[in-house]
Write a protein that holds these residues in place. Structure first.
Motif, mmCIF file in Angstrom:
data_model
loop_
_atom_site.group_PDB
_atom_site.id
_atom_site.type_symbol
_atom_site.label_atom_id
_atom_site.label_comp_id
_atom_site.label_asym_id
_atom_site.label_seq_id
_atom_site.Cartn_x
_atom_site.Cartn_y
_atom_site.Cartn_z
ATOM 1 N N THR A 1 -11.562 -20.760 -2.707
ATOM 2 C CA THR A 1 -10.829 -19.529 -2.993
ATOM 3 C C THR A 1 -10.720 -19.335 -4.486
ATOM 4 N N LYS B 1 -2.952 -10.434 1.158
ATOM 5 C CA LYS B 1 -3.764 -11.661 1.080
ATOM 6 C C LYS B 1 -4.330 -11.841 -0.327
ATOM 7 N N LEU B 2 -4.874 -10.791 -0.904
ATOM 8 C CA LEU B 2 -5.433 -10.887 -2.251
ATOM 9 C C LEU B 2 -4.347 -11.200 -3.272
ATOM 10 N N SER C 1 -13.620 -17.615 9.979
ATOM 11 C CA SER C 1 -13.851 -16.471 9.094
ATOM 12 C C SER C 1 -13.131 -16.633 7.772
ATOM 13 N N ALA C 2 -12.103 -17.506 7.741
ATOM 14 C CA ALA C 2 -11.340 -17.670 6.506
ATOM 15 C C ALA C 2 -12.121 -18.526 5.540
ATOM 16 N N THR D 1 0.814 -1.223 0.000
ATOM 17 C CA THR D 1 0.000 0.000 0.000
ATOM 18 C C THR D 1 0.843 1.266 0.000
ATOM 19 N N ASP E 1 -3.167 -15.984 5.506
ATOM 20 C CA ASP E 1 -3.560 -15.656 6.872
ATOM 21 C C ASP E 1 -3.057 -14.273 7.289
ATOM 22 N N SER E 2 -2.580 -13.487 6.308
ATOM 23 C CA SER E 2 -2.018 -12.171 6.611
ATOM 24 C C SER E 2 -3.120 -11.176 6.969
ATOM 25 N N PRO E 3 -2.869 -10.335 7.986
ATOM 26 C CA PRO E 3 -3.858 -9.299 8.321
ATOM 27 C C PRO E 3 -3.930 -8.201 7.251
ATOM 28 N N ASN E 4 -2.951 -8.149 6.391
ATOM 29 C CA ASN E 4 -2.927 -7.135 5.331
ATOM 30 C C ASN E 4 -3.753 -7.646 4.158
ATOM 31 N N ARG E 5 -4.906 -7.021 3.929
ATOM 32 C CA ARG E 5 -5.817 -7.500 2.895
ATOM 33 C C ARG E 5 -5.169 -7.458 1.509
ATOM 34 N N ARG E 6 -4.364 -6.438 1.230
ATOM 35 C CA ARG E 6 -3.713 -6.315 -0.079
ATOM 36 C C ARG E 6 -2.779 -7.499 -0.332
#
Length: 1038
Positions: A1010, A963-964, A1003-1004, A889, A956-961
């Motif tokens: 996927t 993860k995508l 939640s995953a 980001t 499992d990363s808290p960073n959505r960017r």
């Protein structure tokens, strides 16, 4: 009683050369300026007293006096040659004024008085009536015509419209009474109306003289009437003298008006045409100043707007040159005169006439200060340059010499060009070097010298100018050598000019090949002259001349000479205080710069550019600094690299693009990429960050071992240069090389120490500081290596603390230590440092992430040969994290990630490294992402499963960017490399996959739903397909 014809109507024109008093005043002063021999006509001393008396008189008294004056003039009109009137007549006229004159008065006094009375009268009808009566007087004698015109001019100063109307009526009457006669008719027109025409011309001249500020609105009308009377009358001597007098009065009137230069005149070409008709009919000897006066008037008219068309100027030149150059020799001018009562001083007449011609040529140059204009003027002198008569050649060469000397002394030519006719004209002058006349020889030598001086001044070549000055005196010993050198330059110029002009029209390949061979031969025999001429043919950015440059590269030895000459011309940099702003674009160094830029991208010069790499590099760096000194920075920062529209680059931008192109075209693309991804090239766009840019460039060159030995040698030479800019660039490069390379393989420590100590005495503080820095480097102080390595070990322990303080500062210090150790390396510590930095890629703080990623790129190159393999293995582990952080980001983190990712690819020797850089630097969107993905995976055959396992951790990363990005990566590798995954995955990897699915939070999303699994095409996704394949031939035991 019928008066006898007078004033030369039946005499040869040379006998009637009398100009009006106003016309006789036009002359040239000692400095060559056109002036009036006397101040412009002022009122005579008696006029003020008479005006005061006239103003007290009634209208009837004024009319009576006018009638008396008219009567007195009529009484003496038959005595044509008498210009004095009797005292009795005068006293009778002056009686109402109560004035008495002690000295005898001329007839012109009565005309003047007549005009003053009309000027002071307010009654328009009375003015019109007495103007008509005045015009009905006899026009036979010159004194009558001049007197009538004087009275008309004085009257017009207050009653311009009334006087104009009466003259218009006179013109119509004359036209009706003197219809043109057939050419075969032997009858002469009415002599009276021929005299009237001469009077009318003088009247219009006097009206212009007395119009004051009203002259501009009326000037075109006055000029058109003058042209009308001249063209509709027989061109006898009196008419020609009157027209010339009127023209002189007109230009004198215009010279008094400052706004005349901005006024748009419509009748200038017609006036000039009439004057040229007079000049053409002048006899071939000198008996008067008609030639001088006509040329001076034309010169004054040439200053008016709009500028004269080339056809008009050409007619002027042909007529004026022929009129003077074709005269008999000076020593025969007197004997060629016909019998005269009083023989004139023909030598003085000749000198004044030739001086007028010189002023005319100078006037044309002042209106168009260019080499094209010089060639245009000299083209008209060719018939006399080739004349068989010695005195004609002598005259024309003297004129050319004076013109070129004037240009060299007082004119700054506006453009640098070599017109097509230049070689021919210089060639004709060269032929006169062996003329029999010594003065012609001398002037022709000086002309060629001045020609070359002008060309060299345009190019800004100080060295060539100094060399030319040495040849100025043409010593006997070097005389023949000089002739041959000049002759070769002229011949080369002529040949290349012709080839350049014909090049676009050559359609047959065989002819083109033959032409290029001719250029190669010419360049081999006259390399320096060929390069100089080709630089002047057209701006390098236009590229029409590029085929000729290619022809000079067919021979490797010749190509090296060409590049060397361009490099030398790049260094011809006059100081700023000697250069005017409009001349900056004409500097020869800028032409050399533009040509070098174009040659970088010509395949034929690729090997030669690589050979001259070091010289070109230092030349471009110092040229850029020089352009900053000149403040030529327009178009530098607003350059758009990806713009589709091709625009000519500014000098500064051309230099920077040439610098970038030098690394790209010589296959040192890693250096180019290093600066590109760090936005280091932008540092060269401003003088304030210029030194940072040079430092970063030198560091990258040392890192990638880019021509270090050759560049170091050039830098040492530049450090000894008297130019400050050369010293700055040299010391910046040397200092960085000391940190990044083992320079002792190229020169001893003692040698390095000597030139660094030389820098300590430099007047520039930056050079002194950088020299001191170089002397304190680890290469010059080997004992520092152990100290720095020990310090590094202590700093690494800070990473093991639970909460390290100031990670950014710690990484900055580690980076400085790495840089100071440089080629010495840090050994085993490098692997340990890489292990500490990799987890920091996922730090929450953007600065920490970016700092760790950037430092990692330095660390993987710092272990030396012994630990290179271990660092390669670690760099492989960092590939997937780096790939994912290309989508970070923070733009700053992305920039640093791109560089470190590329450095890993270079370290691991991927196959598509250069293509990878192109996508990292300029790629956008899904297409670029897919290409980078392919370059990475295809360059690491049999490692797909390891990439997959690393990518799974990011789901499992808290960073959505991130993860995508991981999901897209997994989807791509499953879709394109599933078969290979089945072959390389171990049972332990499959268990890990299952374990990840079991342990994943509610939640995953389930793995099989996927985007990556959906991409495989199966409803159950990866887990199901691997379970079906378990135990098959594609899966191996751990």
């Amino acid at each position: 009683m019928v008066a006898a014809p007078s004033d030369g109507f039946h005499r040869p024109s040379w006998r009637s050369n009398r100009l009006s008093p106003e016309a006789q005043e036009l002359d040239v002063d000692h400095s060559g300026r056109v002036v009036a021999e006397k101040p412009l006509r002022r009122s005579p001393p008696w006029e003020e007293a008479i005006v005061s008396k006239i103003r007290t008189m009634s209208v009837s008294e004024r009319c009576l006096m006018l009638e008396s004056i008219l009567c007195c003039l009529q009484q003496h009109s038959q005595l044509v040659q008498k210009v004095k009137v009797s005292d009795a007549s005068i006293q009778e006229v002056l009686e109402p004024l109560n004035l008495d004159f002690s000295s005898p008065l001329e007839k012109s006094f009565l005309f003047h008085l007549y005009g003053v009375i009309l000027r002071e009268s307010a009654d328009a009808n009375m003015v019109r009536k007495h103007v008509v009566q005045l015009l009905e007087l006899s026009h036979q004698s010159s004194s009558d015509r001049e007197g009538i015109s004087l009275a008309i001019g004085i009257t017009s100063s207050s009653h311009l419209e009334q006087v104009w109307g009466r003259l218009e009526h006179l013109g119509r009457t004359r036209f009706l009474r003197s219809a043109p006669l057939p050419l075969e008719s032997q009858l002469e027109p009415d002599l009276h109306w021929r005299w009237v025409s001469s009077t009318a011309l003088l009247c219009y001249g006097q009206m212009a003289m007395h119009a004051g500020k009203q002259v501009l609105p009326w000037v075109d009308n006055i000029a058109s009437r003058m042209v009308y009377y001249f063209t509709c009358s027989s061109h006898d001597s009196t008419l020609k003298a009157s027209f010339l007098s009127a023209s002189i009065m007109l230009v004198k009137a215009l010279s008094r008006e400052s706004s005349a230069r901005s006024y748009k005149f419509t009748q200038t070409p017609e006036l000039i045409q009439c004057l040229l008709c007079i000049l053409e009919k002048e006899p071939n000897f000198l008996a008067n100043l008609f030639r001088q006066k006509i040329i001076l008037v034309i010169m004054e008219l040439s200053h008016l707007r709009p500028r004269l068309k080339p056809t008009v100027k050409s007619r002027i030149l042909q007529t004026c040159l022929q009129s003077l150059y074709n005269l008999p020799p000076v020593e025969m001018l007197k004997t060629s005169l016909p019998p005269l009562e009083l023989a004139p001083d023909v030598v003085a007449l000749y000198q004044k006439s030739m001086q007028a011609l010189d002023l005319l040529l100078q006037a044309f140059i002042s209106e168009n200060e260019s080499m094209d204009e010089i060639c245009f003027l000299l083209q008209h002198t060719e018939p006399w340059l080739k004349s068989s008569k010695s005195y004609e050649r002598k005259r024309v060469v003297q004129s050319i010499f004076l013109l070129l000397k004037y240009v060299a002394d007082y004119v700054k030519l506006s453009e640098e060009a070599m017109p097509s006719g230049l070689g021919r004209q210089v060639g004709l002058l060269l032929l006169l070097w062996r003329d029999r006349d010594q003065l012609t020889q001398s002037h022709s030598h000086q002309c060629v010298y001045l020609f070359l001086q002008l060309l060299i001044q345009q190019k800004g070549s100080t060295a060539e100018f100094m060399h030319l000055n040495k040849m100025k005196n043409f010593e006997t010993k070097a005389h023949k050598d000089s002739e041959l050198k000049f002759y070769s330059l002229v011949k080369v110029a002529e040949i290349l000019q012709e080839l350049f002009q014909e090049l676009p029209y050559i359609v047959f390949t065989s002819i083109l090949q033959t032409t290029m061979k001719a250029v190669t031969v010419l360049g081999t025999q006259h390399t320096q002259q060929t390069v100089e001429v080709m630089l002047s043919l057209c701006p390098p950015s236009e590229r029409q001349v590029m085929p000729l440059w290619k022809a000079l590269a067919t021979n490797s030895r010749l190509a090296r000479k060409v590049i060397t000459l361009l490099y030398m011309k790049l260094k011809l940099r006059p100081p700023r205080e000697l250069i005017k702003v409009p001349v900056q674009a004409e500097l020869v160094s800028l032409l050399a710069l533009g040509t070098i830029y174009e040659l970088l991208y010509i395949h034929e010069y690729k090997a030669t550019v690589r050979w001259a790499f070091a010289g070109i590099l230092l030349g471009l760096l110092t040229q850029l600094h020089y352009l900053f000194e000149l403040d030529v920075v327009e178009g530098m920062s607003d350059y758009q690299e990806e713009a589709l529209e091709a625009k000519a680059l500014s000098p500064c931008r051309t230099c920077l693009e040439a610098l970038k192109g030098l690394f790209w075209t010589t296959n040192y693309w890693e250096v180019f990429a290093h600066l590109k991804l760090l936005r280091g090239w932008e540092l060269f766009e401003h003088l304030e960050t210029y030194t940072e840019g040079v430092t970063l460039l030198a560091r990258a060159m040392a890192h990638y071992d880019c021509e270090v030995k050759a560049v170091l040698g050039q830098a040492v030479i530049f450090l000894k240069s008297p130019e400050e800019r050369d010293n700055i660039v040299a010391i910046l490069i040397i200092t960085e090389f000391l940190s990044g390379q083992e320079l002792t393989q190229y020169m001893s420590r003692r040698t390095i120490d000597s030139f660094l100590n030389l820098g300590l005495n430099n007047p520039n503080p930056l050079v002194r500081a950088m020299s001191l820095k170089g002397l304190s480097s680890s290469l010059m102080q080997p004992q520092k290596v152990v100290l720095l390595r020990n310090q590094l070990t202590g700093l690494l322990d800070s990473f093991l603390k639970p909460q390290p303080q100031d990670l950014l500062g710690l990484m900055e210090i580690l980076g400085d230590v790495l840089h100071h150790l440089g080629a010495q390396g840090i050994g085993a510590v490098s692997v340990k440092m890489a292990q500490h930095l990799l987890p920091l890629f996922e730090a929450e703080q953007e600065g920490v992430r970016g700092g760790a990623i950037f430092l990692y790129g330095d660390v993987i190159y710092s272990g030396g040969k012994k630990f290179r393999q271990a660092l390669k293995s670690h760099a492989f582990q960092a590939l997937v994290p780096l790939l994912f952080h290309l989508a970070d980001t923070c733009p700053e983190v992305v920039t640093k990630t791109k560089l470190t990712f590329l450095r890993c690819a270079i370290l691991l020797k991927w196959e598509f490294r250069k293509e990878l850089f192109s996508k990292l630097a300029w790629g956008h969107g899904p297409g670029a992402e897919n290409d980078i993905f392919i370059y990475m995976v295809e360059s690491n055959f049999s490692s797909y499963h390891q990439f997959l396992m690393q990518a799974l951790a990011y789901l499992d990363s808290p960073n959505r960017r991130l993860k995508l990005t991981a999901m897209k990566f997994i989807g791509g590798i499953l879709q394109d490399y599933f078969t290979d995954l089945c072959f390389y995955l171990k049972k332990g990897d499959v268990k890990t996959l299952k374990k990840w699915q079991v342990l994943s939070p509610p939640s995953a999303p389930p793995l099989c739903t996927t985007a990556g699994c959906a991409a495989t095409g199966g409803p159950l996704g990866l887990c199901c397909r691997l379970r079906d394949a378990q135990g098959g031939p594609g899966l191996r035991e751990p």
